[in-house]
Design a protein around this motif. Structure first.
Motif, PDB file in Angstrom:
ATOM      1  N   THR A  55       0.830  -1.210   0.000  1.00  0.00           N
ATOM      2  CA  THR A  55       0.000   0.000   0.000  1.00  0.00           C
ATOM      3  C   THR A  55       0.862   1.256   0.000  1.00  0.00           C
ATOM      4  OG1 THR A  55      -1.732  -1.182   1.224  1.00  0.00           O
ATOM      5  CG2 THR A  55      -1.836   1.223   1.214  1.00  0.00           C
ATOM      6  N   ILE A  56       1.921   1.252   0.817  1.00  0.00           N
ATOM      7  CA  ILE A  56       2.825   2.407   0.866  1.00  0.00           C
ATOM      8  C   ILE A  56       3.484   2.631  -0.492  1.00  0.00           C
ATOM      9  CG2 ILE A  56       4.984   3.263   1.858  1.00  0.00           C
ATOM     10  CD1 ILE A  56       4.166   1.900   4.483  1.00  0.00           C
ATOM     11  N   CYS A  57       3.931   1.549  -1.133  1.00  0.00           N
ATOM     12  CA  CYS A  57       4.539   1.665  -2.477  1.00  0.00           C
ATOM     13  C   CYS A  57       3.557   2.292  -3.466  1.00  0.00           C
ATOM     14  CB  CYS A  57       4.974   0.282  -2.977  1.00  0.00           C
ATOM     15  SG  CYS A  57       6.388  -0.426  -2.112  1.00  0.00           S
ATOM     16  N   SER A  58       2.299   1.858  -3.408  1.00  0.00           N
ATOM     17  CA  SER A  58       1.282   2.383  -4.326  1.00  0.00           C
ATOM     18  C   SER A  58       0.998   3.856  -4.065  1.00  0.00           C
ATOM     19  CB  SER A  58      -0.010   1.565  -4.199  1.00  0.00           C
ATOM     20  OG  SER A  58       0.219   0.207  -4.504  1.00  0.00           O
ATOM     21  N   LEU A  59       0.922   4.239  -2.786  1.00  0.00           N
ATOM     22  CA  LEU A  59       0.648   5.643  -2.444  1.00  0.00           C
ATOM     23  C   LEU A  59       1.793   6.556  -2.880  1.00  0.00           C
ATOM     24  CD1 LEU A  59      -0.960   5.246   1.114  1.00  0.00           C
ATOM     25  CD2 LEU A  59      -2.117   5.793  -1.058  1.00  0.00           C
ATOM     26  N   ILE A  60       3.030   6.092  -2.698  1.00  0.00           N
ATOM     27  CA  ILE A  60       4.180   6.885  -3.141  1.00  0.00           C
ATOM     28  C   ILE A  60       4.147   7.050  -4.662  1.00  0.00           C
ATOM     29  CG2 ILE A  60       6.698   6.923  -3.340  1.00  0.00           C
ATOM     30  CD1 ILE A  60       6.791   5.497  -0.631  1.00  0.00           C
ATOM     31  N   ALA A  61       3.801   5.970  -5.367  1.00  0.00           N
ATOM     32  CA  ALA A  61       3.748   6.024  -6.830  1.00  0.00           C
ATOM     33  C   ALA A  61       2.648   6.952  -7.334  1.00  0.00           C
ATOM     34  CB  ALA A  61       3.553   4.615  -7.399  1.00  0.00           C
ATOM     35  N   LEU A  62       1.634   7.209  -6.503  1.00  0.00           N
ATOM     36  CA  LEU A  62       0.521   8.078  -6.900  1.00  0.00           C
ATOM     37  C   LEU A  62       0.834   9.558  -6.747  1.00  0.00           C
ATOM     38  CD1 LEU A  62      -2.550   6.188  -5.394  1.00  0.00           C
ATOM     39  CD2 LEU A  62      -2.150   6.645  -7.816  1.00  0.00           C
TER      40      LEU A  62
END
Length: 366
Positions: free
Chosen positions: A178-185
């Motif tokens: 989830t953290i990886c996805s939020l950073i990518a957003l």
């Protein structure tokens, strides 16, 4: 009374096979009563590789078709082996699977529509271009942070082997994803809304739509990528340090412990090769973008280099599977397992009495 006049303005030229290829900006002057307005239209098909070297169209299409098929096959083999082999089902490989799925998604978002554009000489409608712009930026950054997470898992696996299973719980893995996805957003959402935000022009027919927004957002995105790469490098350095410490403290390490450490270090070395190749594929694109923004190279030259460097960058979607194929034989193992299962199903369907004894023995050994 309305008068409309269209004036083509040549902004750049290039020599192609002895003739001049000209990139055109069409300026239209509209007069309504006492008010005169000039509207400038930009056609991406007149720029970049396709615009200056249209005879390369068949070659570009073949390259993109191959670049679509290879990630599907290579990453598909990797996903199949992680699901099929028990020794591949360690918690950290969830990031490896996510990275493979990200590569597949990235090539499917980019290549098919680019092939369509090359065949028809025009880009798709604006709504799809917005979606493509969002996902290309999102998936590129996501792949960087998934790789960084995989490096952290490799470090924990080597440095803290007895705590690895307890630390890599499903909940923590889900939080990390989830953290990886939020950073990518951060970059896509900071620059563009898929539905309504202003987006910059499509640079060429082969480059995804530029994301609009402030100039600072570009540098924020670049910083985010650099942070992800730095995390990977730090984890790699820590793994190297642990390996040196183990050599000094356990020079007489033998048996299962020595074999396990050797396999873990080999996995880390494989990941180092994958990361190094990814950095190499990203470098031309970053350099070209920085040179264009600094106005060191002309815009037309930069767009041609941009097309080439982006194709090089997209090769990162399958180069990792090539590395795993070279070091872990994932292609041969996956194809062999699929073939073996297919043969067994065929045997059960037709009965063993109709199958040669040699084939039966070979299948039993699979």
């Amino acid at each position: 009374m309305e008068n409309t006049t269209s004036v083509p303005v040549a902004i750049s030229g290039a020599i192609v096979n002895g003739s001049t290829a000209v990139a055109i900006i069409l300026t239209t002057t509209i007069t309504l009563g006492n008010v005169t307005t000039s509207v400038t239209s930009y056609n991406p098909a007149h720029h970049g590789l396709y615009g200056y070297y249209p005879h390369l169209q068949p070659l570009l299409i073949v390259i993109l078709v191959i670049m679509t098929a290879w990630p599907l096959f290579g990453n598909g083999c990797l996903l199949y082996l992680v699901c099929a082999e028990k020794n591949m089902r360690e918690p950290g490989n969830i990031f490896l699977c996510a990275l493979a799925l990200t590569d597949i998604a990235l090539i499917l978002v980019y290549a098919p529509t680019t092939v369509y554009s090359l065949v028809h000489g025009e880009i798709l409608d604006e709504s799809w271009c917005r979606i493509q712009a969002f996902f290309v930026h999102f998936l590129h950054v996501l792949s960087v942070y998934l790789q960084a997470s995989l490096w952290i898992c490799r470090y924990i696996h080597i440095a803290l082997p007895f705590k690895y299973a307890a630390m890599m719980t499903k909940r923590r893995l889900a939080i990390a994803m989830t953290i990886c996805s939020l950073i990518a957003l951060v970059e896509p959402l900071g620059c563009v809304s898929v539905l309504s935000a202003d987006i910059a022009k499509h640079p060429t027919i082969m480059l995804p739509l530029d994301i609009g927004g402030p100039e600072a957002v570009f540098y924020i995105g670049l910083t985010i990528v650099c942070v992800g790469v730095a995390i990977s490098c730090i984890a790699a350095g820590l793994i190297y340090k642990v390996a040196l410490d183990n050599e000094k403290r356990h020079q007489k390490l033998t048996g299962i412990a020595k074999d396990q450490l050797s396999r873990k270090l080999k996995a880390a070395k494989t990941l180092a090769i994958v990361t190094g190749i990814q950095l190499i594929t990203w470098l031309p694109s970053i350099i070209t973008t920085c040179l264009m923004k600094a106005k060191v190279i002309r815009t037309d030259t930069g767009l041609i280099l941009g097309d080439i460097s982006f194709i090089v960058r997209i090769t990162s979607t399958f180069t990792d599977s090539i590395v795993y194929a070279k070091r872990k034989n994932i292609y041969r193992r996956a194809v062999g397992k699929i073939y073996g299962k297919t043969r067994k199903r065929h045997q059960r369907a037709v009965g063993p009495e109709h199958i040669p004894m040699r084939t039966l023995r070979w299948t039993e050994n699979m």
